[in-house]
Design a protein around this motif. Structure first.
Motif, PDB file in Angstrom:
ATOM      1  N   VAL A  16       0.831  -1.206   0.000  1.00 28.61           N
ATOM      2  CA  VAL A  16       0.000   0.000   0.000  1.00 28.61           C
ATOM      3  C   VAL A  16       0.865   1.256   0.000  1.00 28.61           C
ATOM      4  CG1 VAL A  16      -1.559   1.376   1.449  1.00 28.61           C
ATOM      5  CG2 VAL A  16      -2.009  -1.047   1.072  1.00 28.61           C
ATOM      6  N   LEU A  17       1.918   1.268   0.811  1.00 26.90           N
ATOM      7  CA  LEU A  17       2.786   2.438   0.904  1.00 26.90           C
ATOM      8  C   LEU A  17       3.586   2.657  -0.380  1.00 26.90           C
ATOM      9  CD1 LEU A  17       4.093   2.259   4.585  1.00 26.90           C
ATOM     10  CD2 LEU A  17       2.234   3.625   3.638  1.00 26.90           C
ATOM     11  N   CYS A  18       3.954   1.579  -1.033  1.00 22.32           N
ATOM     12  CA  CYS A  18       4.641   1.710  -2.330  1.00 22.32           C
ATOM     13  C   CYS A  18       3.725   2.401  -3.343  1.00 22.32           C
ATOM     14  CB  CYS A  18       5.061   0.338  -2.855  1.00 22.32           C
ATOM     15  SG  CYS A  18       6.446  -0.392  -1.948  1.00 22.32           S
ATOM     16  N   GLY A  19       2.459   1.986  -3.358  1.00 20.61           N
ATOM     17  CA  GLY A  19       1.491   2.624  -4.254  1.00 20.61           C
ATOM     18  C   GLY A  19       1.291   4.090  -3.911  1.00 20.61           C
ATOM     19  N   GLY A  20       1.191   4.393  -2.614  1.00 21.67           N
ATOM     20  CA  GLY A  20       1.041   5.773  -2.186  1.00 21.67           C
ATOM     21  C   GLY A  20       2.248   6.619  -2.524  1.00 21.67           C
ATOM     22  N   PHE A  21       3.431   6.030  -2.403  1.00 22.20           N
ATOM     23  CA  PHE A  21       4.661   6.752  -2.736  1.00 22.20           C
ATOM     24  C   PHE A  21       4.682   7.120  -4.217  1.00 22.20           C
ATOM     25  CE2 PHE A  21       9.035   6.918  -4.250  1.00 22.20           C
ATOM     26  CZ  PHE A  21       9.610   7.804  -3.350  1.00 22.20           C
ATOM     27  N   VAL A  22       4.320   6.186  -5.062  1.00 26.87           N
ATOM     28  CA  VAL A  22       4.322   6.431  -6.515  1.00 26.87           C
ATOM     29  C   VAL A  22       3.358   7.562  -6.858  1.00 26.87           C
ATOM     30  CG1 VAL A  22       3.718   5.452  -8.761  1.00 26.87           C
ATOM     31  CG2 VAL A  22       5.052   4.102  -7.122  1.00 26.87           C
ATOM     32  N   LEU A  23       2.157   7.524  -6.304  1.00 24.59           N
ATOM     33  CA  LEU A  23       1.161   8.571  -6.576  1.00 24.59           C
ATOM     34  C   LEU A  23       1.674   9.949  -6.166  1.00 24.59           C
ATOM     35  CD1 LEU A  23      -2.221   6.938  -5.471  1.00 24.59           C
ATOM     36  CD2 LEU A  23      -1.544   7.547  -7.789  1.00 24.59           C
ATOM     37  N   ASN A  24       2.217  10.039  -4.963  1.00 23.47           N
ATOM     38  CA  ASN A  24       2.704  11.328  -4.471  1.00 23.47           C
ATOM     39  C   ASN A  24       3.949  11.791  -5.219  1.00 23.47           C
ATOM     40  OD1 ASN A  24       1.206  12.389  -1.861  1.00 23.47           O
ATOM     41  ND2 ASN A  24       1.249  10.154  -1.698  1.00 23.47           N
ATOM     42  N   PHE A  25       4.821  10.867  -5.556  1.00 23.08           N
ATOM     43  CA  PHE A  25       6.069  11.207  -6.253  1.00 23.08           C
ATOM     44  C   PHE A  25       5.776  11.830  -7.615  1.00 23.08           C
ATOM     45  CE2 PHE A  25       9.695  10.285  -9.003  1.00 23.08           C
ATOM     46  CZ  PHE A  25      10.751  10.752  -8.230  1.00 23.08           C
ATOM     47  N   PHE A  26       4.778  11.291  -8.314  1.00 18.72           N
ATOM     48  CA  PHE A  26       4.437  11.803  -9.644  1.00 18.72           C
ATOM     49  C   PHE A  26       3.321  12.848  -9.606  1.00 18.72           C
ATOM     50  CE2 PHE A  26       6.424   7.698 -10.703  1.00 18.72           C
ATOM     51  CZ  PHE A  26       7.375   8.134 -11.626  1.00 18.72           C
ATOM     52  N   GLY A  27       2.978  13.317  -8.400  1.00 18.82           N
ATOM     53  CA  GLY A  27       2.032  14.419  -8.281  1.00 18.82           C
ATOM     54  C   GLY A  27       0.609  14.083  -8.683  1.00 18.82           C
ATOM     55  N   LYS A  28       0.172  12.869  -8.409  1.00 22.89           N
ATOM     56  CA  LYS A  28      -1.184  12.442  -8.755  1.00 22.89           C
ATOM     57  C   LYS A  28      -2.113  12.596  -7.538  1.00 22.89           C
ATOM     58  CE  LYS A  28       0.249  11.160 -12.813  1.00 22.89           C
ATOM     59  NZ  LYS A  28      -0.130  11.942 -14.015  1.00 22.89           N
ATOM     60  N   LYS A  29      -3.407  12.697  -7.796  1.00 24.57           N
ATOM     61  CA  LYS A  29      -4.382  12.785  -6.707  1.00 24.57           C
ATOM     62  C   LYS A  29      -4.393  11.481  -5.915  1.00 24.57           C
ATOM     63  CE  LYS A  29      -7.484  16.130  -8.903  1.00 24.57           C
ATOM     64  NZ  LYS A  29      -8.868  16.400  -9.372  1.00 24.57           N
ATOM     65  N   LYS A  30      -4.556  11.603  -4.616  1.00 22.55           N
ATOM     66  CA  LYS A  30      -4.415  10.423  -3.750  1.00 22.55           C
ATOM     67  C   LYS A  30      -5.651  10.061  -2.953  1.00 22.55           C
ATOM     68  CE  LYS A  30      -2.176  13.341  -0.235  1.00 22.55           C
ATOM     69  NZ  LYS A  30      -1.793  14.504  -1.020  1.00 22.55           N
ATOM     70  N   GLU A  31      -6.683  10.962  -2.930  1.00 17.49           N
ATOM     71  CA  GLU A  31      -7.806  10.709  -2.027  1.00 17.49           C
ATOM     72  C   GLU A  31      -8.592   9.453  -2.370  1.00 17.49           C
ATOM     73  OE1 GLU A  31      -9.283  14.435  -4.401  1.00 17.49           O
ATOM     74  OE2 GLU A  31      -7.372  13.541  -3.803  1.00 17.49           O
ATOM     75  N   VAL A  32      -8.778   9.159  -3.659  1.00 17.56           N
ATOM     76  CA  VAL A  32      -9.522   7.957  -4.053  1.00 17.56           C
ATOM     77  C   VAL A  32      -8.749   6.697  -3.665  1.00 17.56           C
ATOM     78  CG1 VAL A  32     -10.472   6.646  -5.990  1.00 17.56           C
ATOM     79  CG2 VAL A  32     -10.711   9.134  -5.939  1.00 17.56           C
ATOM     80  N   TYR A  33      -7.436   6.742  -3.884  1.00 17.11           N
ATOM     81  CA  TYR A  33      -6.573   5.602  -3.538  1.00 17.11           C
ATOM     82  C   TYR A  33      -6.618   5.335  -2.031  1.00 17.11           C
ATOM     83  CZ  TYR A  33      -2.307   2.857  -2.835  1.00 17.11           C
ATOM     84  OH  TYR A  33      -1.406   1.889  -2.467  1.00 17.11           O
ATOM     85  N   ILE A  34      -6.496   6.392  -1.226  1.00 15.77           N
ATOM     86  CA  ILE A  34      -6.475   6.227   0.226  1.00 15.77           C
ATOM     87  C   ILE A  34      -7.822   5.725   0.735  1.00 15.77           C
ATOM     88  CG2 ILE A  34      -6.285   7.453   2.434  1.00 15.77           C
ATOM     89  CD1 ILE A  34      -4.131   9.201   1.160  1.00 15.77           C
ATOM     90  N   LEU A  35      -8.917   6.256   0.181  1.00 17.34           N
ATOM     91  CA  LEU A  35     -10.247   5.790   0.583  1.00 17.34           C
ATOM     92  C   LEU A  35     -10.424   4.315   0.242  1.00 17.34           C
ATOM     93  CD1 LEU A  35     -13.107   6.196   1.639  1.00 17.34           C
ATOM     94  CD2 LEU A  35     -13.756   7.027  -0.640  1.00 17.34           C
ATOM     95  N   ALA A  36      -9.998   3.920  -0.949  1.00 19.76           N
ATOM     96  CA  ALA A  36     -10.134   2.523  -1.372  1.00 19.76           C
ATOM     97  C   ALA A  36      -9.344   1.587  -0.450  1.00 19.76           C
ATOM     98  CB  ALA A  36      -9.668   2.363  -2.815  1.00 19.76           C
ATOM     99  N   ILE A  37      -8.110   1.981  -0.142  1.00 24.41           N
ATOM    100  CA  ILE A  37      -7.264   1.161   0.738  1.00 24.41           C
ATOM    101  C   ILE A  37      -7.855   1.096   2.145  1.00 24.41           C
ATOM    102  CG2 ILE A  37      -5.000   1.006   1.830  1.00 24.41           C
ATOM    103  CD1 ILE A  37      -5.108   0.165  -1.135  1.00 24.41           C
ATOM    104  N   SER A  38      -8.364   2.238   2.636  1.00 23.84           N
ATOM    105  CA  SER A  38      -8.968   2.265   3.969  1.00 23.84           C
ATOM    106  C   SER A  38     -10.172   1.335   4.039  1.00 23.84           C
ATOM    107  CB  SER A  38      -9.383   3.693   4.333  1.00 23.84           C
ATOM    108  OG  SER A  38      -8.256   4.540   4.466  1.00 23.84           O
ATOM    109  N   LEU A  39     -10.966   1.312   2.968  1.00 25.22           N
ATOM    110  CA  LEU A  39     -12.136   0.431   2.930  1.00 25.22           C
ATOM    111  C   LEU A  39     -11.723  -1.040   2.856  1.00 25.22           C
ATOM    112  CD1 LEU A  39     -14.483   2.440   0.531  1.00 25.22           C
ATOM    113  CD2 LEU A  39     -14.794   2.059   2.985  1.00 25.22           C
TER     114      LEU A  39
END
Length: 384
Positions: A16-39
């Motif tokens: 999960v953190l690897c995916g989050g790192f990639v999103l943030n590193f390339f400046g992509k929106k993260k709220e949908v990803y975080i919500l999906a992982i939280s669910l």
């Protein structure tokens, strides 16, 4: 599987953190990803018990309806809505001491305080926008902080979730996050486990020596266990691009009891300060419950810390713990305002060292009460 426990959780967390790192590193929106992982985390962990799922779903729907009502009703309804919001938590605490365990699910205490914060700030006009159900779900089920906090504030959280950080700033935050996760693992897995083994090895002799040893060891265990979890939660949030507030700041360097509560479980103490203490104080002064501001402040401290005790649970140990810290906070307020000795010596090195020593032992006694061990000792003596 549970939050921040077991190999299975940490392996999934790494992915999960690897995916989050990639999103943030390339400046992509993260709220949908975080919500999906939280669910996904919530579904996996809460899904282990059908009752827990039912209670969680009912709680979320019920609380969101109250949030919606707070957007529509006048401020005079705030007290009623707040009382209604805390009902599931009260039911949970009452039945926690029975075998029924109604409304028993992970994180209910933290979720309740998050919801009340939203309603109060809507009523105060601080929150002007309306949160959608998905926004509310995002805030409530943000997986690093579900189980044991820290207690974040909704406005701060949504600012982070919806903000794309510059790459350089994110890399610095992520690096700090990795450090915090590693340090948290060290605290929780190594230090707390080692201290717990020492605690378990103690033989209950019912003597003062046993009680003192237990008091020191239990305090250390509680710190390393809770601070370790909090560090992992904050570090995980950081890697995901969310700057969740820290929960501890060198609490064993506190020089007085007020200083301690600005360093220990910081997000809980600041929540109580903002939404209990300050409001009780203002209400007491408005209604002139007592003659002086000092008396009103002492009353507000007692209410504030009693709420803190009840928030932990309705066992006698937790209630006494809250009352104990209420007396400490109220007593120190009087001492600060009335004592010439304090005003004359407060900045002197010898006084600070003495104050630190006394404060720490008052704190240790409090945790000894919190542990429930004194009641066990009393019962064993009565049986003899």
């Amino acid at each position: 599987m549970n939050y921040f426990e077991g190999l299975e959780f940490f392996l999934f967390l790494l992915i999960v953190l690897c995916g989050g790192f990639v999103l943030n590193f390339f400046g992509k929106k993260k709220e949908v990803y975080i919500l999906a992982i939280s669910l996904i985390f919530a579904g996996t962990i809460y899904g282990q018990s059908k009752k827990m799922v039912v209670y969680l779903v009912a709680f979320i729907i019920y609380q969101y309806l109250l949030v919606m009502l707070s957007n529509r009703l006048e401020k005079k309804w705030l007290k009623t809505l707040s009382l209604l919001s805390v009902v599931p938590l009260v039911i949970n605490k009452i039945f926690a001491i029975t075998s029924l365990h109604l409304m028993a699910f992970i994180g209910i205490s933290y979720m309740s305080f998050k919801t009340i914060q939203i309603m109060i700030e809507i009523s105060d006009g601080i929150i002007k926008e309306k949160y959608s159900f998905l926004d509310y779900l995002q805030f409530l089920l943000f997986f690093p902080t579900v189980s044991s906090g820290p207690i974040d504030r909704s406005r701060r959280f949504f600012d982070d979730i919806k903000t794309i950080m510059p790459r350089e700033a994110y890399l610095e935050l992520a690096g700090t996050g990795v450090y915090r996760v590693v340090l948290g693992l060290l605290y929780k897995i190594m230090f707390s486990t080692y201290v717990y083994q020492m605690l378990s090895a103690l033989k209950n002799t019912g003597t003062l020596t046993y009680s003192v040893k237990y008091m020191y060891l239990y305090t250390l265990y509680l710190f390393f266990d809770f601070a370790g979890y909090s560090l992992m939660a904050v570090g995980t949030s950081n890697i995901l691009g969310v700057q969740t507030p820290m929960n501890f700041n060198k609490p064993f360097l506190s020089i007085d009891i007020k200083d301690f509560w600005t360093r220990w479980h910081i997000t809980l103490s600041t929540w109580l300060r903002d939404f209990v203490f300050s409001r009780v104080l203002m209400n007491a002064m408005k209604k002139k419950l007592f003659k002086s501001r000092l008396q009103n402040a002492s009353f507000a401290y007692m209410v504030n810390m009693c709420v803190m005790g009840f928030w932990h649970g309705l066992s006698i140990s937790y209630v006494i713990y809250g009352v104990y810290h209420g007396f400490l906070m109220a007593g120190f307020e009087w001492y600060q305002k009335k004592s010439k000795f304090y005003k004359k010596n407060k900045n002197k090195t010898w006084y600070k060292l003495t104050s630190w020593f006394v404060t720490m032992h008052l704190v240790f006694i409090g945790f000894f009460i919190f542990s429930g061990e004194p009641l066990k000792l009393i019962m064993s003596i009565l049986k003899r």
